[in-house]
Design an enzyme around this catalytic site. Structure first.
Site, PDB file in Angstrom:
ATOM      1  CB  ALA A 225      -3.693  -0.195  -2.117  1.00  0.00           C
ATOM      2  CB  THR A 226       0.662   0.459  -4.466  1.00  0.00           C
ATOM      3  OG1 THR A 226       0.462   1.517  -3.815  1.00  0.00           O
ATOM      4  CG2 THR A 226       2.271   0.098  -5.638  1.00  0.00           C
TER       5      THR A 226
ATOM      6  CG  ASN B 216      -7.490   7.098  -7.293  1.00  0.00           C
ATOM      7  OD1 ASN B 216      -8.122   6.009  -8.480  1.00  0.00           O
ATOM      8  ND2 ASN B 216      -6.905   8.184  -7.484  1.00  0.00           N
TER       9      ASN B 216
ATOM     10  CD  GLN C  72      -8.865   7.535  -2.385  1.00  0.00           C
ATOM     11  OE1 GLN C  72     -10.048   7.848  -1.285  1.00  0.00           O
ATOM     12  NE2 GLN C  72      -7.685   7.180  -2.339  1.00  0.00           N
TER      13      GLN C  72
ATOM     14  CB  SER D 254      -4.487   1.720   1.797  1.00  0.00           C
ATOM     15  OG  SER D 254      -3.343   1.636   2.790  1.00  0.00           O
TER      16      SER D 254
ATOM     17  CG  HIS E 281      -1.525   6.026   3.633  1.00  0.00           C
ATOM     18  ND1 HIS E 281      -1.579   7.052   3.050  1.00  0.00           N
ATOM     19  CD2 HIS E 281      -1.155   4.802   2.372  1.00  0.00           C
ATOM     20  CE1 HIS E 281      -1.299   6.503   1.729  1.00  0.00           C
ATOM     21  NE2 HIS E 281      -1.650   5.471   1.064  1.00  0.00           N
TER      22      HIS E 281
ATOM     23  CB  THR F 131      10.104  -9.869   9.605  1.00  0.00           C
ATOM     24  OG1 THR F 131      11.339 -10.494   9.887  1.00  0.00           O
ATOM     25  CG2 THR F 131       9.489  -9.440  11.326  1.00  0.00           C
TER      26      THR F 131
ATOM     27  CB  CYS G 239      -0.168   8.400  -7.991  1.00  0.00           C
ATOM     28  SG  CYS G 239      -0.747   7.495  -6.642  1.00  0.00           S
TER      29      CYS G 239
HETATM   30  N1  PMP Z   1      -6.056   2.097  -4.936  1.00  0.00           N
HETATM   31  C1  PMP Z   1      -6.069   3.358  -4.653  1.00  0.00           C
HETATM   32  C2  PMP Z   1      -7.702   3.632  -4.992  1.00  0.00           C
HETATM   33  C3  PMP Z   1      -5.721   4.268  -4.112  1.00  0.00           C
HETATM   34  O1  PMP Z   1      -6.428   5.942  -4.001  1.00  0.00           O
HETATM   35  C4  PMP Z   1      -4.564   4.604  -3.327  1.00  0.00           C
HETATM   36  C5  PMP Z   1      -3.843   5.949  -3.345  1.00  0.00           C
HETATM   37  N2  PMP Z   1      -3.499   6.728  -4.118  1.00  0.00           N
HETATM   38  C6  PMP Z   1      -4.001   3.338  -3.961  1.00  0.00           C
HETATM   39  C7  PMP Z   1      -4.745   2.455  -4.710  1.00  0.00           C
HETATM   40  C8  PMP Z   1      -2.757   2.823  -3.655  1.00  0.00           C
HETATM   41  O2  PMP Z   1      -2.764   2.683  -1.490  1.00  0.00           O
HETATM   42  P1  PMP Z   1      -1.094   2.766  -1.492  1.00  0.00           P
HETATM   43  O3  PMP Z   1      -0.280   4.301  -0.959  1.00  0.00           O
HETATM   44  O4  PMP Z   1      -1.798   1.933   0.061  1.00  0.00           O
HETATM   45  O5  PMP Z   1       0.193   1.965  -1.727  1.00  0.00           O
END
Ligand code: PMP
Length: 382
Positions: free
Chosen positions: A70-71, A147, A177, A197, A199, A235, A323
């Protein structure tokens, strides 16, 4: 170990791992290769893409771009849609750092960035939101579920309010989320872009992506061989992609059942916490809060110490977003008007359907012990 930090990441489910291993074993070919094996992998990736689009409830199969997570997808949105320095980017003050910090960086570079406020329930302040949308607003990025607090924004309403004020505005939503946890349908929400995302929904790390509505033109962050319709060269993480599609299908098919389970776990947790002195639930709990996330504070506590004490009892919780755990202040809670003395002792308890009622019982007992022990040692009982 009892894991209550599922908003930071989740344990990968067996199906996700099995698909990943099988794919690597049997379909390791490069999807850009023109021989049959490569082409077969290319078709499987597009099948995964179509499956994920189906799970999101939106559009054509090629409306989804795979990224490393997602980042990257959020960075792609903010940096890939930049116009001139006058056109406005609107993001909420409570966005994840992968949106918020990019927005701040762009502002420092001279771009026109404005922050939307939230109310004490952690949801967008609609009055402030509307007042900041004008003819220059090009991009809006508002998250679906926060989050740290679990606050759920009414994205459908916000999209409609925004587009009625400026029909050309592009609306992005960070759905990390939300997807697989609450009901998501990108067509019904009306968003132009939506980030997910793997994970966070019991899939593997290192894979995620972006729903991009037909007609939205983003500039790539990563340039190279032209994969992902030139939007994301390199890739492909083929096995990760295929495993992600499996994870998404399972998450969506189990969404309601798991929602009900986490709702009852969270309700039980709240009932237990309400009996503990010096503990506060940080926002009103109702249908506008995800059952997966609970923000609490130990009054006059220090989150890090309490977190460590809980860890000694075999319980893992989060202190705000993983984070942002290095920062003492908390942008999210302070924007909701929560006092510093409460922010310092704030913890995030986040659930998964793997948690059990026994986990909650154990947590309540041990948490009460830890809070009492902590406050006794610091003489800070309220
Ligand atoms: N957006 C939100 C709302 C999240 O909770 C997170 C993960 N903490 C991210 C983005 C980033 O996701 P990723 O670990 O897949 O980069």
């Amino acid at each position: 170990m009892i894991f209550f930090d599922n908003a930071s990441t989740t344990k990968a489910r067996k199906e996700a791992l099995d698909v990943f291993n099988n794919f690597n074993e049997n379909y390791f070919y490069n999807p850009s290769a023109i021989y049959k094996n490569g082409q077969e992998v290319s078709k499987l990736i597009n099948k995964a893409r179509a499956d994920i689009i189906n799970c999101l409830g939106g559009g054509r199969f090629d409306n989804f771009i795979f990224t490393s997570g997602a980042t990257e997808a959020n960075n792609m949105v903010l940096k890939g849609l930049l116009k001139n320095k006058n056109s406005k980017i609107l993001v909420s003050i409570v966005e994840h750092p992968s949106v918020y910090n990019v927005a701040v960086d762009l502002k420092n570079q001279g771009y026109n960035v404005e922050l939307v406020k939230v109310k004490s329930d952690g949801r967008i302040d609609e009055e402030d939101f509307l007042s900041k949308i004008d003819e220059n607003t090009a991009l809006i990025s508002i998250m679906h579920v926060n989050n740290e607090t679990g606050a759920i924004n009414d994205i459908k309403r916000l999209v409609s309010l925004a587009k009625s004020k400026n029909k050309n505005v592009i609306f992005h939503c960070d759905g990390v989320q939300a997807f697989g946890k609450v009901k998501v349908n990108v067509s019904a929400l009306g968003v132009d872009l939506y980030t997910i995302s793997s994970h966070k929904i019991n899939g593997l790390k290192g894979i995620g992506g972006l729903y991009v509505k037909t007609g939205i033109n983003i500039k790539p962050l990563i340039i190279g061989g032209g994969q992902e319709k030139t939007l994301r060269s390199g890739t492909e993480n083929t096995a990760g992609i295929y495993s992600f599609a499996t994870t998404c299908k399972l998450a969506v098919s189990e969404q309601e059942e798991k929602f009900a389970k986490t709702t009852s776990l969270k309700d039980k947790m709240i009932k237990g916490l309400e009996k503990i002195n010096n503990v506060k639930i940080n926002l009103p709990q109702n249908e506008n809060v995800s059952p997966y996330i609970l923000s609490i504070s130990v009054l006059n506590g220090k989150a890090e110490t309490i977190l460590n004490m809980l860890e000694d009892k075999g319980i893992i919780v989060g202190n705000g977003s993983a984070c942002s755990s290095k920062h003492k202040d908390n942008r999210i809670l302070s924007s909701m008007g929560i006092k510093m003395s409460e922010i310092e002792g704030s913890l995030r308890v986040s659930f998964s359907s793997n948690n059990t009622e026994e986990d909650v019982d154990y947590f309540i007992t041990e948490f009460e012990n830890v809070v009492n022990e902590y406050l006794k040692s610091t003489n800070r009982r309220n």
